[in-house]
Design a protein around this motif. Structure first.
Motif, short mmCIF file in Angstrom:
data_model
loop_
_atom_site.label_atom_id
_atom_site.label_comp_id
_atom_site.label_asym_id
_atom_site.label_seq_id
_atom_site.Cartn_x
_atom_site.Cartn_y
_atom_site.Cartn_z
N LYS A 33 0.84 -1.20 0.00
CA LYS A 33 0.00 0.00 0.00
C LYS A 33 0.88 1.25 0.00
N ILE A 34 0.79 2.02 -1.08
CA ILE A 34 1.59 3.23 -1.23
C ILE A 34 1.17 4.26 -0.19
N GLY A 35 2.17 4.83 0.48
CA GLY A 35 1.90 5.86 1.48
C GLY A 35 1.69 5.30 2.87
N GLU A 36 1.68 4.00 3.01
CA GLU A 36 1.56 3.37 4.32
C GLU A 36 2.76 2.46 4.50
N GLY A 37 3.36 2.50 5.66
CA GLY A 37 4.55 1.70 5.87
C GLY A 37 5.70 2.29 5.08
N THR A 38 6.47 1.44 4.41
CA THR A 38 7.66 1.91 3.70
C THR A 38 7.46 2.03 2.20
N TRP A 39 6.32 1.64 1.67
CA TRP A 39 6.11 1.66 0.21
C TRP A 39 5.79 3.06 -0.28
N THR A 40 6.44 3.45 -1.40
CA THR A 40 6.24 4.77 -1.97
C THR A 40 5.84 4.65 -3.45
N LYS A 41 5.40 5.77 -4.01
CA LYS A 41 5.08 5.81 -5.44
C LYS A 41 6.32 5.47 -6.27
N ASN A 42 7.49 5.91 -5.82
CA ASN A 42 8.73 5.60 -6.54
C ASN A 42 8.99 4.10 -6.56
N ASP A 43 8.67 3.40 -5.47
CA ASP A 43 8.81 1.93 -5.45
C ASP A 43 7.93 1.30 -6.53
N LEU A 44 6.70 1.80 -6.64
CA LEU A 44 5.78 1.28 -7.66
C LEU A 44 6.34 1.55 -9.05
N ALA A 51 3.28 2.51 -14.89
CA ALA A 51 2.08 2.52 -14.04
C ALA A 51 1.53 3.94 -13.91
N ARG A 52 0.24 4.05 -14.13
CA ARG A 52 -0.44 5.34 -13.98
C ARG A 52 -1.59 5.25 -12.99
N SER A 53 -1.85 4.03 -12.51
CA SER A 53 -2.95 3.84 -11.57
C SER A 53 -2.69 2.58 -10.75
N VAL A 54 -3.51 2.37 -9.77
CA VAL A 54 -3.48 1.14 -8.98
C VAL A 54 -4.85 0.49 -9.09
N PRO A 55 -4.96 -0.80 -8.91
CA PRO A 55 -3.89 -1.71 -8.51
C PRO A 55 -2.97 -2.06 -9.67
N GLN A 56 -1.76 -2.47 -9.31
CA GLN A 56 -0.82 -3.09 -10.24
C GLN A 56 -0.53 -4.45 -9.63
N ILE A 57 -0.72 -5.51 -10.40
CA ILE A 57 -0.75 -6.86 -9.85
C ILE A 57 0.29 -7.76 -10.51
N PHE A 58 0.97 -8.52 -9.67
CA PHE A 58 1.90 -9.56 -10.10
C PHE A 58 1.43 -10.88 -9.51
N ILE A 59 1.49 -11.96 -10.27
CA ILE A 59 1.19 -13.29 -9.76
C ILE A 59 2.39 -14.18 -10.05
N ASP A 60 2.93 -14.76 -8.99
CA ASP A 60 4.13 -15.60 -9.09
C ASP A 60 5.23 -14.92 -9.90
N GLY A 61 5.42 -13.62 -9.64
CA GLY A 61 6.49 -12.87 -10.29
C GLY A 61 6.18 -12.37 -11.67
N LYS A 62 5.03 -12.76 -12.24
CA LYS A 62 4.65 -12.33 -13.59
C LYS A 62 3.72 -11.13 -13.50
N TYR A 63 4.05 -10.09 -14.26
CA TYR A 63 3.23 -8.89 -14.26
C TYR A 63 1.90 -9.16 -14.96
N ILE A 64 0.80 -8.86 -14.27
CA ILE A 64 -0.55 -9.06 -14.81
C ILE A 64 -1.12 -7.74 -15.32
N GLY A 65 -0.96 -6.68 -14.56
CA GLY A 65 -1.53 -5.38 -14.92
C GLY A 65 -2.50 -4.93 -13.85
N GLY A 66 -3.57 -4.27 -14.29
CA GLY A 66 -4.57 -3.75 -13.37
C GLY A 66 -5.70 -4.74 -13.13
N TYR A 67 -6.77 -4.22 -12.53
CA TYR A 67 -7.90 -5.08 -12.14
C TYR A 67 -8.53 -5.78 -13.35
#
Length: 75
Positions: A33-44, A51-67
């Motif tokens: 979650k961006i802005g909570e804990g240590t995760w930032t927009k730069n990390d995303l 990435a221009r929006s969230v969610p951004q999703i990975f499954i087993d290391g493979k980039y899926i995309g958004g919802y």
């Protein structure tokens, strides 16, 4: 076990829906979650340069995309 990473932010309904959808399928979900804990927009941006929006999703290391991409993959 299948593992997913969801980049999200507070108040994002698609993020919550994606997380719930994956959990009901027995997927272990790590939410970054961006802005909570240590995760930032730069990390995303480092993980998903276009990435221009969230969610951004990975499954087993493979980039899926958004919802919508997640829904397509799970069908």
């Amino acid at each position: 076990m299948t593992k997913a990473i969801i980049w999200s932010q507070k108040g994002c309904q698609y993020c919550e829906t994606a997380k719930t959808l994956l959990e009901t399928r027995g997927v272990d979900v790590e939410e970054r979650k961006i802005g909570e804990g240590t995760w930032t927009k730069n990390d995303l941006i480092n993980a998903v340069p276009n990435a221009r929006s969230v969610p951004q999703i990975f499954i087993d290391g493979k980039y899926i995309g958004g919802y919508n991409n997640l829904v397509d993959v799970l069908q």
